[in-house]
Design a protein around this motif. Structure first.
Motif, mmCIF file in Angstrom:
data_model
loop_
_atom_site.group_PDB
_atom_site.id
_atom_site.type_symbol
_atom_site.label_atom_id
_atom_site.label_comp_id
_atom_site.label_asym_id
_atom_site.label_seq_id
_atom_site.Cartn_x
_atom_site.Cartn_y
_atom_site.Cartn_z
ATOM 1 N N ASN A 1 0.832 -1.006 0.013
ATOM 2 C CA ASN A 1 -0.244 0.123 0.092
ATOM 3 C C ASN A 1 0.844 1.388 0.004
ATOM 4 N N LEU A 2 1.941 1.308 -0.253
ATOM 5 C CA LEU A 2 3.095 2.369 -0.191
ATOM 6 C C LEU A 2 3.831 2.410 -1.368
ATOM 7 N N PHE B 1 -0.111 7.000 -1.151
ATOM 8 C CA PHE B 1 -0.902 6.530 -0.452
ATOM 9 C C PHE B 1 -2.093 6.236 -1.307
ATOM 10 N N GLN B 2 -3.414 5.716 -0.548
ATOM 11 C CA GLN B 2 -4.610 5.419 -1.236
ATOM 12 C C GLN B 2 -5.192 6.103 -2.433
ATOM 13 N N LYS C 1 -0.879 9.046 -5.738
ATOM 14 C CA LYS C 1 0.453 8.270 -6.029
ATOM 15 C C LYS C 1 1.382 9.092 -6.954
#
Length: 226
Positions: A123-124, A181-182, A185
């Motif tokens: 997720n990163l 992050f979500q 990006k």
């Protein structure tokens, strides 16, 4: 007559279903969508021409399948870009005397990609790689008076506009990284052309040499994900 006792059978079935569910986990594959844009640096690697990389812009859209139980995600995307490149040429009024001059060309391209995203930090951070199919327009000479502009390949001189008719279908490979992050990006990517983008020029007898050139493209983009 004595009624049969089904309680042991029901208990056994419940235990079997519970055990089977515990052994076979269910994974939810999440689909996402991203829109973005950024800048490019474009060049053609060739022994025939002396080039200088130019800048440009891009916009892209992609859909991603997030696969929790795998070491990678997968995405399918489309990217549109407009790029510039400078090529050493010259100005000639009589076709003999040659004054050196850098000539600017512009290239519009559409690329379809299928990328794998290796999960370095979940997720990163991912490392991205995969193939691209490209359709591009002509290599357009950016000059209001192109008639006296020429290119030279060793002793061969030809009109600068002749270079516009490059190959328009190409296959590329891409590698890069995505950080963020979500919801937002950032992606850096290097794209290399596996096919000879100058191959079509070999049908025109412009030079005694065979033309060969491979695309080299750097992209930096910001993505908003949904």
């Amino acid at each position: 007559m004595k009624k049969p006792n089904y309680l042991p059978l029901v208990a056994f079935c419940m235990l079997f279903v519970t055990f089977s569910y515990a052994q076979h986990k269910r994974y939810t594959i999440k689909n996402g969508f991203a829109l973005g844009g950024g800048i490019t640096q474009y060049d053609i690697i060739s022994d025939n021409l002396n080039t200088t990389a130019g800048s440009g812009w891009l916009i892209n859209a992609s859909t991603t399948a997030d696969i929790p139980h795998k070491w990678y995600n997968i995405s399918f995307g489309m990217q549109l870009s407009e790029n510039t490149i400078e090529i050493d040429g010259g100005l000639s009024d009589d076709g003999v005397a040659f004054t050196e001059k850098q000539l600017e060309y512009k290239l519009f391209a559409a690329q379809l990609s299928m990328l794998l995203h290796a999960k370095v930090i979940r997720n990163l951070l991912t490392i991205d790689f995969g193939p691209m199919l490209q359709y591009n327009g002509k290599l357009e000479l950016q000059d209001d008076n192109p008639d006296n502009l020429f290119l030279r390949v060793n002793e061969d001189i030809f009109a600068a506009q002749e270079l516009e008719d490059i190959s328009q279908f190409n296959v590329n490979g891409a590698i890069g990284a995505t950080l963020g992050f979500q919801f937002i990006k950032f992606r850096a990517q290097y794209i290399y052309g596996f096919t000879n983008i100058l191959n079509k020029l070999n049908d025109k007898d412009l030079s005694r040499e065979n033309f060969k050139g491979n695309q080299s493209m750097l992209t930096f983009a910001a993505l908003i994900t949904f």
